[in-house]
Design a protein around this motif. Sequence first.
Motif, mmCIF file in Angstrom:
data_model
loop_
_atom_site.group_PDB
_atom_site.id
_atom_site.type_symbol
_atom_site.label_atom_id
_atom_site.label_comp_id
_atom_site.label_asym_id
_atom_site.label_seq_id
_atom_site.Cartn_x
_atom_site.Cartn_y
_atom_site.Cartn_z
ATOM 1 N N ILE A 191 4.160 -4.172 3.255
ATOM 2 C CA ILE A 191 3.439 -3.341 2.283
ATOM 3 C C ILE A 191 2.930 -2.120 3.010
ATOM 4 O O ILE A 191 2.479 -2.227 4.153
ATOM 5 C CB ILE A 191 2.263 -4.155 1.705
ATOM 6 C CG1 ILE A 191 2.810 -5.255 0.784
ATOM 7 C CG2 ILE A 191 1.260 -3.273 0.975
ATOM 8 C CD1 ILE A 191 1.853 -6.408 0.632
ATOM 9 N N ILE A 192 2.993 -0.961 2.330
ATOM 10 C CA ILE A 192 2.302 0.200 2.885
ATOM 11 C C ILE A 192 1.271 0.635 1.855
ATOM 12 O O ILE A 192 1.604 0.873 0.698
ATOM 13 C CB ILE A 192 3.271 1.336 3.295
ATOM 14 C CG1 ILE A 192 2.481 2.500 3.895
ATOM 15 C CG2 ILE A 192 4.161 1.814 2.154
ATOM 16 C CD1 ILE A 192 3.307 3.415 4.766
ATOM 17 N N SER A 193 -0.003 0.678 2.251
ATOM 18 C CA SER A 193 -1.031 1.041 1.290
ATOM 19 C C SER A 193 -1.646 2.380 1.673
ATOM 20 O O SER A 193 -1.663 2.783 2.831
ATOM 21 C CB SER A 193 -2.062 -0.064 1.142
ATOM 22 O OG SER A 193 -2.694 -0.295 2.358
ATOM 23 N N ILE A 194 -2.143 3.076 0.619
ATOM 24 C CA ILE A 194 -2.543 4.477 0.775
ATOM 25 C C ILE A 194 -4.070 4.616 0.766
ATOM 26 O O ILE A 194 -4.763 4.044 -0.070
ATOM 27 C CB ILE A 194 -1.898 5.340 -0.342
ATOM 28 C CG1 ILE A 194 -0.366 5.192 -0.313
ATOM 29 C CG2 ILE A 194 -2.302 6.800 -0.189
ATOM 30 C CD1 ILE A 194 0.387 5.980 -1.372
ATOM 31 N N ASP A 195 -4.558 5.420 1.697
ATOM 32 C CA ASP A 195 -5.963 5.780 1.907
ATOM 33 C C ASP A 195 -6.577 6.288 0.594
ATOM 34 O O ASP A 195 -6.027 7.209 -0.022
ATOM 35 C CB ASP A 195 -5.956 6.915 2.962
ATOM 36 C CG ASP A 195 -7.285 7.111 3.641
ATOM 37 O OD1 ASP A 195 -8.300 6.652 3.133
ATOM 38 O OD2 ASP A 195 -7.266 7.780 4.699
ATOM 39 N N ALA A 196 -7.734 5.806 0.163
ATOM 40 C CA ALA A 196 -8.469 4.690 0.728
ATOM 41 C C ALA A 196 -8.485 3.513 -0.251
ATOM 42 O O ALA A 196 -8.554 2.360 0.155
ATOM 43 C CB ALA A 196 -9.915 5.116 0.989
ATOM 44 N N PHE A 240 -5.998 0.669 0.046
ATOM 45 C CA PHE A 240 -6.216 -0.370 1.075
ATOM 46 C C PHE A 240 -6.795 -1.639 0.456
ATOM 47 O O PHE A 240 -6.498 -2.750 0.892
ATOM 48 C CB PHE A 240 -7.210 0.106 2.153
ATOM 49 C CG PHE A 240 -6.753 1.302 2.958
ATOM 50 C CD1 PHE A 240 -5.447 1.755 2.918
ATOM 51 C CD2 PHE A 240 -7.657 1.962 3.776
ATOM 52 C CE1 PHE A 240 -5.041 2.850 3.669
ATOM 53 C CE2 PHE A 240 -7.264 3.054 4.539
ATOM 54 C CZ PHE A 240 -5.957 3.499 4.475
ATOM 55 N N ILE A 241 -7.665 -1.458 -0.536
ATOM 56 C CA ILE A 241 -8.353 -2.608 -1.161
ATOM 57 C C ILE A 241 -7.323 -3.521 -1.822
ATOM 58 O O ILE A 241 -7.321 -4.732 -1.617
ATOM 59 C CB ILE A 241 -9.361 -2.107 -2.221
ATOM 60 C CG1 ILE A 241 -10.444 -1.256 -1.562
ATOM 61 C CG2 ILE A 241 -9.940 -3.283 -3.007
ATOM 62 C CD1 ILE A 241 -11.290 -0.456 -2.546
ATOM 63 N N PHE A 242 -6.440 -2.907 -2.612
ATOM 64 C CA PHE A 242 -5.446 -3.699 -3.347
ATOM 65 C C PHE A 242 -4.330 -4.161 -2.412
ATOM 66 O O PHE A 242 -3.878 -5.298 -2.483
ATOM 67 C CB PHE A 242 -4.922 -2.882 -4.541
ATOM 68 C CG PHE A 242 -6.036 -2.500 -5.472
ATOM 69 C CD1 PHE A 242 -6.539 -3.421 -6.379
ATOM 70 C CD2 PHE A 242 -6.637 -1.251 -5.401
ATOM 71 C CE1 PHE A 242 -7.607 -3.103 -7.214
ATOM 72 C CE2 PHE A 242 -7.708 -0.921 -6.229
ATOM 73 C CZ PHE A 242 -8.193 -1.847 -7.140
ATOM 74 N N GLY A 243 -3.896 -3.262 -1.522
ATOM 75 C CA GLY A 243 -2.807 -3.597 -0.589
ATOM 76 C C GLY A 243 -3.157 -4.758 0.314
ATOM 77 O O GLY A 243 -2.344 -5.667 0.521
ATOM 78 N N SER A 244 -4.383 -4.780 0.847
ATOM 79 C CA SER A 244 -4.701 -5.852 1.793
ATOM 80 C C SER A 244 -4.865 -7.187 1.075
ATOM 81 O O SER A 244 -4.495 -8.232 1.620
ATOM 82 C CB SER A 244 -5.913 -5.508 2.663
ATOM 83 O OG SER A 244 -7.001 -5.175 1.875
ATOM 84 N N ILE A 287 5.156 0.306 -1.813
ATOM 85 C CA ILE A 287 4.028 1.237 -1.694
ATOM 86 C C ILE A 287 2.926 0.809 -2.673
ATOM 87 O O ILE A 287 3.196 0.604 -3.861
ATOM 88 C CB ILE A 287 4.474 2.685 -2.008
ATOM 89 C CG1 ILE A 287 5.603 3.113 -1.051
ATOM 90 C CG2 ILE A 287 3.299 3.647 -1.949
ATOM 91 C CD1 ILE A 287 6.208 4.489 -1.356
ATOM 92 N N VAL A 288 1.690 0.686 -2.173
ATOM 93 C CA VAL A 288 0.566 0.258 -3.019
ATOM 94 C C VAL A 288 -0.538 1.323 -3.004
ATOM 95 O O VAL A 288 -0.945 1.785 -1.938
ATOM 96 C CB VAL A 288 -0.020 -1.089 -2.525
ATOM 97 C CG1 VAL A 288 -1.239 -1.487 -3.364
ATOM 98 C CG2 VAL A 288 1.027 -2.195 -2.576
ATOM 99 N N ASP A 289 -0.984 1.702 -4.215
ATOM 100 C CA ASP A 289 -2.143 2.590 -4.327
ATOM 101 C C ASP A 289 -2.948 2.197 -5.560
ATOM 102 O O ASP A 289 -2.507 1.357 -6.344
ATOM 103 C CB ASP A 289 -1.699 4.060 -4.402
ATOM 104 C CG ASP A 289 -2.806 5.021 -3.967
ATOM 105 O OD1 ASP A 289 -3.914 4.566 -3.606
ATOM 106 O OD2 ASP A 289 -2.577 6.243 -4.003
ATOM 107 N N ASP A 290 -4.113 2.823 -5.741
ATOM 108 C CA ASP A 290 -4.922 2.473 -6.921
ATOM 109 C C ASP A 290 -4.407 3.151 -8.169
ATOM 110 O O ASP A 290 -4.443 2.575 -9.256
ATOM 111 C CB ASP A 290 -6.410 2.824 -6.686
ATOM 112 C CG ASP A 290 -6.672 4.310 -6.543
ATOM 113 O OD1 ASP A 290 -5.808 5.029 -6.015
ATOM 114 O OD2 ASP A 290 -7.748 4.771 -6.963
ATOM 115 N N ILE A 331 0.924 -2.047 6.515
ATOM 116 C CA ILE A 331 0.585 -0.891 7.340
ATOM 117 C C ILE A 331 -0.076 0.139 6.408
ATOM 118 O O ILE A 331 -0.109 -0.061 5.192
ATOM 119 C CB ILE A 331 1.808 -0.302 8.096
ATOM 120 C CG1 ILE A 331 2.774 0.405 7.156
ATOM 121 C CG2 ILE A 331 2.547 -1.388 8.873
ATOM 122 C CD1 ILE A 331 3.748 1.321 7.892
ATOM 123 N N VAL A 332 -0.635 1.209 6.977
ATOM 124 C CA VAL A 332 -1.384 2.148 6.139
ATOM 125 C C VAL A 332 -0.892 3.586 6.299
ATOM 126 O O VAL A 332 -0.367 3.970 7.342
ATOM 127 C CB VAL A 332 -2.905 2.107 6.469
ATOM 128 C CG1 VAL A 332 -3.476 0.730 6.189
ATOM 129 C CG2 VAL A 332 -3.177 2.524 7.900
#
Length: 172
Positions: free
Chosen positions: A55-60, A63-67, A119-122, A78-79
């Motif tokens: 998973i790659i999650s996007i700032d910031a 990160f909450i959903f990705g982790s 890719i994960v973001d809010d 990774i971020v």
Amino acid sequence: MGIKRLNELIETYKDYPKEGIEFKDVLGILQDPNVFKELILKMSSSQIIKNAEAIISIDARGFIFGSAISLQVSKPMIVARKPGKLPGELLEKNYSLEYGENALSIQKKALQKYSSYAIVDDLLATGGTVNCVSKILENNNKEVTGVIVVVELMKLEGKLKLDYPIESFITF
Ligand code: AMP
């Protein structure tokens, strides 16, 4: 988890951070752990996550959903971070946001470890942020299995920028 409950937890702030922007604040979801848990289980069961090695999650907020997804499915994360936040050798790219310009960077060493990413973001607005991350991945010969966001702002047509499957859980 009804869409109605998710809708209640996402507060809208008019003219933030700039006039004309309707800011959708997903942080309210975290105040209802049952809804948060159900959302994470739904996100985790997506084919986009299943097909990815990492998973790659996007700032910031990503990160909450990705982790949480990473823990649920036992896949590495990774971020992608805003400038000045990551040590080591970085892969960086500029992009335009709904309300300005920014850049994102990824640690080269972390990216090299895995071959395919979800890719994960809010939130998906214009798609510029996710597009930036997907371009860094593509330029480094990584497969993108798709994009998972909690919220999609339909009128900004972010989907049109992206050639990947996109999944969202509430649209405005
Ligand atoms: P975009 O690149 O235009 O798709 O913007 C998506 C990114 O910017 C996400 O990381 C969001 O956190 C943030 N963002 C953009 N527009 C909004 C909005 N209207 N409400 C909340 N967050 C937003």
